[in-house]
Design a protein around this motif. Structure first.
Motif, PDB file in Angstrom:
ATOM      1  N   PRO A  54       0.828  -1.181   0.010  1.00 48.03           N
ATOM      2  CA  PRO A  54      -0.152  -0.167  -0.007  1.00 48.03           C
ATOM      3  C   PRO A  54       0.879   1.087  -0.029  1.00 48.03           C
ATOM      4  O   PRO A  54       0.517   2.417  -0.734  1.00 48.03           O
ATOM      5  CB  PRO A  54      -0.772  -0.052   1.338  1.00 48.03           C
ATOM      6  CG  PRO A  54      -1.086  -1.514   1.527  1.00 48.03           C
ATOM      7  CD  PRO A  54       0.408  -2.039   1.140  1.00 48.03           C
ATOM      8  N   ALA A 103     -13.435  -5.789  -4.253  1.00 44.55           N
ATOM      9  CA  ALA A 103     -13.895  -5.186  -3.220  1.00 44.55           C
ATOM     10  C   ALA A 103     -14.910  -6.101  -2.549  1.00 44.55           C
ATOM     11  O   ALA A 103     -15.164  -6.350  -1.556  1.00 44.55           O
ATOM     12  CB  ALA A 103     -14.539  -3.876  -3.191  1.00 44.55           C
ATOM     13  N   LEU A 106     -13.679  -9.414  -1.179  1.00 42.22           N
ATOM     14  CA  LEU A 106     -13.100  -9.235   0.022  1.00 42.22           C
ATOM     15  C   LEU A 106     -14.190  -9.357   1.190  1.00 42.22           C
ATOM     16  O   LEU A 106     -13.980  -9.933   2.151  1.00 42.22           O
ATOM     17  CB  LEU A 106     -12.433  -7.826   0.183  1.00 42.22           C
ATOM     18  CG  LEU A 106     -10.992  -7.908  -0.897  1.00 42.22           C
ATOM     19  CD1 LEU A 106     -10.514  -6.758  -0.597  1.00 42.22           C
ATOM     20  CD2 LEU A 106     -10.169  -8.805  -0.197  1.00 42.22           C
ATOM     21  N   TRP A 322     -21.690  -3.317   9.388  1.00 41.88           N
ATOM     22  CA  TRP A 322     -20.721  -2.409   8.761  1.00 41.88           C
ATOM     23  C   TRP A 322     -19.368  -2.653   9.912  1.00 41.88           C
ATOM     24  O   TRP A 322     -18.285  -2.571   9.518  1.00 41.88           O
ATOM     25  CB  TRP A 322     -20.968  -1.058   8.432  1.00 41.88           C
ATOM     26  CG  TRP A 322     -19.771  -0.291   7.932  1.00 41.88           C
ATOM     27  CD1 TRP A 322     -18.975   0.650   8.749  1.00 41.88           C
ATOM     28  CD2 TRP A 322     -19.218  -0.619   6.489  1.00 41.88           C
ATOM     29  NE1 TRP A 322     -17.937   1.076   7.891  1.00 41.88           N
ATOM     30  CE2 TRP A 322     -18.169   0.433   6.666  1.00 41.88           C
ATOM     31  CE3 TRP A 322     -19.548  -1.201   5.442  1.00 41.88           C
ATOM     32  CZ2 TRP A 322     -17.261   0.702   5.466  1.00 41.88           C
ATOM     33  CZ3 TRP A 322     -18.624  -1.213   4.246  1.00 41.88           C
ATOM     34  CH2 TRP A 322     -17.556  -0.438   4.532  1.00 41.88           C
ATOM     35  N   GLN A 326     -15.756  -4.017   8.752  1.00 46.39           N
ATOM     36  CA  GLN A 326     -14.865  -3.056   8.025  1.00 46.39           C
ATOM     37  C   GLN A 326     -13.476  -3.347   8.750  1.00 46.39           C
ATOM     38  O   GLN A 326     -12.360  -3.145   8.049  1.00 46.39           O
ATOM     39  CB  GLN A 326     -15.202  -1.604   8.604  1.00 46.39           C
ATOM     40  CG  GLN A 326     -15.111  -1.419  10.056  1.00 46.39           C
ATOM     41  CD  GLN A 326     -15.330   0.294  10.268  1.00 46.39           C
ATOM     42  OE1 GLN A 326     -15.280   0.951   9.277  1.00 46.39           O
ATOM     43  NE2 GLN A 326     -15.794   0.398  11.504  1.00 46.39           N
ATOM     44  N   ILE A 329     -11.788  -6.188   6.344  1.00 45.91           N
ATOM     45  CA  ILE A 329     -11.270  -5.867   4.840  1.00 45.91           C
ATOM     46  C   ILE A 329      -9.707  -5.175   4.822  1.00 45.91           C
ATOM     47  O   ILE A 329      -9.511  -4.225   5.310  1.00 45.91           O
ATOM     48  CB  ILE A 329     -12.515  -4.783   4.449  1.00 45.91           C
ATOM     49  CG1 ILE A 329     -13.839  -5.445   4.451  1.00 45.91           C
ATOM     50  CG2 ILE A 329     -12.048  -4.707   2.936  1.00 45.91           C
ATOM     51  CD1 ILE A 329     -14.262  -6.862   3.648  1.00 45.91           C
ATOM     52  N   PRO A 330      -9.071  -5.841   3.899  1.00 45.99           N
ATOM     53  CA  PRO A 330      -7.596  -5.374   3.929  1.00 45.99           C
ATOM     54  C   PRO A 330      -7.797  -4.237   2.732  1.00 45.99           C
ATOM     55  O   PRO A 330      -7.509  -4.485   1.422  1.00 45.99           O
ATOM     56  CB  PRO A 330      -6.885  -6.646   3.406  1.00 45.99           C
ATOM     57  CG  PRO A 330      -7.996  -7.471   2.773  1.00 45.99           C
ATOM     58  CD  PRO A 330      -9.150  -7.082   3.487  1.00 45.99           C
ATOM     59  N   TRP A 331      -8.340  -2.982   3.215  1.00 44.19           N
ATOM     60  CA  TRP A 331      -8.361  -1.801   2.471  1.00 44.19           C
ATOM     61  C   TRP A 331      -7.026  -1.693   1.462  1.00 44.19           C
ATOM     62  O   TRP A 331      -7.202  -1.004   0.452  1.00 44.19           O
ATOM     63  CB  TRP A 331      -8.809  -0.493   3.153  1.00 44.19           C
ATOM     64  CG  TRP A 331     -10.132  -0.920   4.001  1.00 44.19           C
ATOM     65  CD1 TRP A 331     -10.148  -0.987   5.407  1.00 44.19           C
ATOM     66  CD2 TRP A 331     -11.295  -1.111   3.370  1.00 44.19           C
ATOM     67  NE1 TRP A 331     -11.582  -1.263   5.616  1.00 44.19           N
ATOM     68  CE2 TRP A 331     -12.327  -1.137   4.488  1.00 44.19           C
ATOM     69  CE3 TRP A 331     -11.975  -0.757   2.076  1.00 44.19           C
ATOM     70  CZ2 TRP A 331     -13.593  -1.283   4.255  1.00 44.19           C
ATOM     71  CZ3 TRP A 331     -13.278  -0.873   1.904  1.00 44.19           C
ATOM     72  CH2 TRP A 331     -14.102  -1.109   2.964  1.00 44.19           C
ATOM     73  N   GLY A 332      -6.047  -1.777   2.262  1.00 50.42           N
ATOM     74  CA  GLY A 332      -4.685  -1.683   1.311  1.00 50.42           C
ATOM     75  C   GLY A 332      -4.759  -2.463   0.006  1.00 50.42           C
ATOM     76  O   GLY A 332      -3.790  -1.968  -0.823  1.00 50.42           O
ATOM     77  N   THR A 333      -5.103  -3.748   0.059  1.00 50.69           N
ATOM     78  CA  THR A 333      -5.269  -4.574  -0.917  1.00 50.69           C
ATOM     79  C   THR A 333      -5.892  -3.853  -2.050  1.00 50.69           C
ATOM     80  O   THR A 333      -5.572  -3.904  -3.187  1.00 50.69           O
ATOM     81  CB  THR A 333      -5.818  -5.883  -0.677  1.00 50.69           C
ATOM     82  OG1 THR A 333      -5.088  -6.499   0.293  1.00 50.69           O
ATOM     83  CG2 THR A 333      -6.093  -6.798  -1.899  1.00 50.69           C
ATOM     84  N   LEU A 334      -6.896  -3.179  -1.894  1.00 53.60           N
ATOM     85  CA  LEU A 334      -7.727  -2.424  -2.710  1.00 53.60           C
ATOM     86  C   LEU A 334      -7.104  -1.416  -3.612  1.00 53.60           C
ATOM     87  O   LEU A 334      -6.899  -0.803  -4.472  1.00 53.60           O
ATOM     88  CB  LEU A 334      -9.222  -1.937  -2.231  1.00 53.60           C
ATOM     89  CG  LEU A 334     -10.205  -3.106  -2.044  1.00 53.60           C
ATOM     90  CD1 LEU A 334     -11.480  -2.296  -1.474  1.00 53.60           C
ATOM     91  CD2 LEU A 334     -10.777  -3.457  -3.237  1.00 53.60           C
ATOM     92  N   VAL A 335      -6.287  -0.560  -2.686  1.00 53.00           N
ATOM     93  CA  VAL A 335      -5.501   0.578  -2.978  1.00 53.00           C
ATOM     94  C   VAL A 335      -4.376   0.140  -3.986  1.00 53.00           C
ATOM     95  O   VAL A 335      -4.161   0.802  -5.111  1.00 53.00           O
ATOM     96  CB  VAL A 335      -4.772   1.448  -1.690  1.00 53.00           C
ATOM     97  CG1 VAL A 335      -3.878   2.324  -2.356  1.00 53.00           C
ATOM     98  CG2 VAL A 335      -5.832   1.891  -0.880  1.00 53.00           C
TER      99      VAL A 335
END
Length: 484
Positions: A54, A103, A106, A322, A326, A329-335
């Motif tokens: 990320p 997303a 995930l 949520w 939340q 969820i590995p938000w860094g993966t999406l980035v």
């Protein structure tokens, strides 16, 4: 940060500035040269893993915004792109529908973890297979396939299967360093990689290629079509994996306590909970809608996945709130994923990918070769450079735009160009050789159940067989079904 990380960062910046200071070739726009410098910077960071992925994504976006923004446009060299326009290009991948699908995937993986349904499925299948080592190998491959249908994350599937396998090994009275442990865990990670090829939604890197294909060719590949193209290869590879693993690693003599362990773990889960039943219903409906896309309904894979997420978030009838989901969820993966698509799109739009293609692949005379020869050379090149990449998503971001540029540069071809791109994406999922070649390999390697030498010993024949099957399918089946 250790010394190795600082060396990696220093090398990335050194490569960046060297390329920026090189004379600009006449055949390459200045902006294209600067984007290639960013690509080289990114590849060094990815290969050395000097910073988390990320973090590398944010650095890549920053460099694209500045270097492209301060470059003259291709259409009119007297006008600069401007950083606002360049930043829009640098984050353009975030608007790709492929990012929406990842997303959604995930969220689905998180639902499996929260309910424990993936563990129940794995234990149920293993309980029906039997406890002989050869049957356990079959069970491991079967679980990998079934979970690939419902858990769109290779790492999550490894995280489900491996603890169960280690529990079985312990029930036999063996240690993690036993040959049985090595046999089962290596089989698990290799079969996960095999089914990353066979199923469109099994791995994020597949979405990278589809994002580029959608942008460049204006086309998508339906879930069912992908399965028709790639599943026969994965089925044959699963059969070959069974023979390779059972011939290479001969496990210790075992008693039958392993079966009791599986049953006891299954019983410990208790009866099916309401949220598990709801998740089964959603997952089966999702699989049906994915597999019948363009046949029984007009909804694409991303749309139905997002609808499924919305249902899972509904009060009372959903799976989670949520607040619950939340944090998982590995938000860094999406980035990282979206940034990879952005980089690839900028490579294509600035003619950097075309120039790189013409000076590598086209210089090798590929344009005059048969399609099978082109596949053979590109696939071998793909496999070799994968040795330096720990992320198939990063490899796809770097390589697929160049393959697309090669295809579009061949003015008259007797084969289906997008099909060649898709086959190269299949090969990108070849993570059979080293622990660092795939996240699931690293997760498994961390259990200390096998050595790099053992993985390589099984990975070499599997890679060779997989490569030969790619060539064979290119000469026969993929031409018959219209992929090539």
């Amino acid at each position: 940060m250790n010394r190795k990380n600082w060396i990696g960062i220093g090398l990335a910046f050194l490569v960046l500035f060297i390329i920026l200071l090189l004379p600009n070739p006449d055949s390459l726009p200045l902006v294209g040269q600067r984007v290639l410098a960013v690509l080289a910077f990114a590849v060094v960071l990815w290969v050395t893993e000097a910073v988390p992925y990320p973090v590398s994504a944010v650095m890549i976006i920053s460099w694209l915004a500045v270097l492209v923004g301060l470059s003259p446009t291709i259409e009119d060299p007297t006008i600069m792109y401007g950083t606002k326009e360049a930043l829009g290009m640098a984050i353009g991948g975030f608007s790709s529908t492929a990012v929406g699908l990842v997303a959604g995937a995930l969220f689905l993986a998180a639902a499996m973890e929260i309910t424990g349904l993936h563990k129940r499925i794995a234990l149920f299948i293993m309980s029906k297979i039997g406890t002989k080592p050869s049957r356990l190998v079959i069970g491991t491959i079967t679980v990998s396939f079934v979970l690939a249908l419902f858990v769109p994350s290779a790492t999550a599937r490894a995280g489900t299967i491996i603890p169960i396998l280690l529990g079985i090994v312990a029930a036999f009275g063996l240690t993690k360093q036993s040959k049985l442990a090595a046999l089962l865990v290596i089989t698990a990670v290799q079969s996960i990689s095999i089914w990353n090829v066979g199923i469109k939604t099994a791995a994020a890197q597949n979405m990278v290629a589809l994002g580029f294909m959608q942008s460049e060719f204006g086309m998508d590949v339906a879930w069912g079509k992908w399965f028709m193209y790639a599943a026969p290869w994965s089925i044959l590879m699963s059969v070959m994996l069974f023979f390779v693993m059972t011939k290479l690693i001969k496990p210790e003599e075992t008693n039958l306590a392993g079966g009791d362990s599986i049953q006891s773990q299954l019983q410990a889960l208790g009866k099916m909970k309401p949220n598990e039943w709801r998740l089964i219903s959603i997952s089966v409906a999702l699989l049906f809608l994915w597999s019948t896309e363009g046949i029984f309904h007009p909804l694409d894979s991303t749309t139905v996945t997002i609808i499924a997420v919305a249902i899972m978030l509904l009060p009372k009838v959903g799976i989670f709130t949520w607040k619950e989901v939340q944090a998982k969820i590995p938000w860094g993966t999406l980035v990282v994923f979206a940034t990879g698509i952005s980089l690839g799109m900028v490579l294509l739009s600035t003619e950097a990918a075309t120039w790189l293609s013409s000076n590598t692949f086209e210089a090798m005379g590929l344009a005059g070769m048969s399609i099978v020869a082109i596949v053979a050379i590109l696939a071998l090149f793909n496999i070799l450079i994968h040795l330096g990449f720990a992320s198939a998503t990063s490899l796809a971001s770097a390589l697929i735009p160049i393959v697309i540029a090669l295809v579009t540069g061949m003015e008259s071809t007797s084969f289906n160009g997008p099909g060649l791109v898709l086959i190269m994406q299949f090969v990108i999922s070849f993570g059979f050789l080293l622990p660092v070649n795939a996240p699931q390999n690293m997760l498994a390697y961390g259990t200390e159940t096998f050595t790099t030498k053992q993985l390589l010993k099984s990975g070499i024949p599997i890679t060779v067989i997989g490569y030969l099957f790619i060539i064979l399918f290119s000469a026969t089946y993929w031409q018959w079904v219209g992929l090539l």
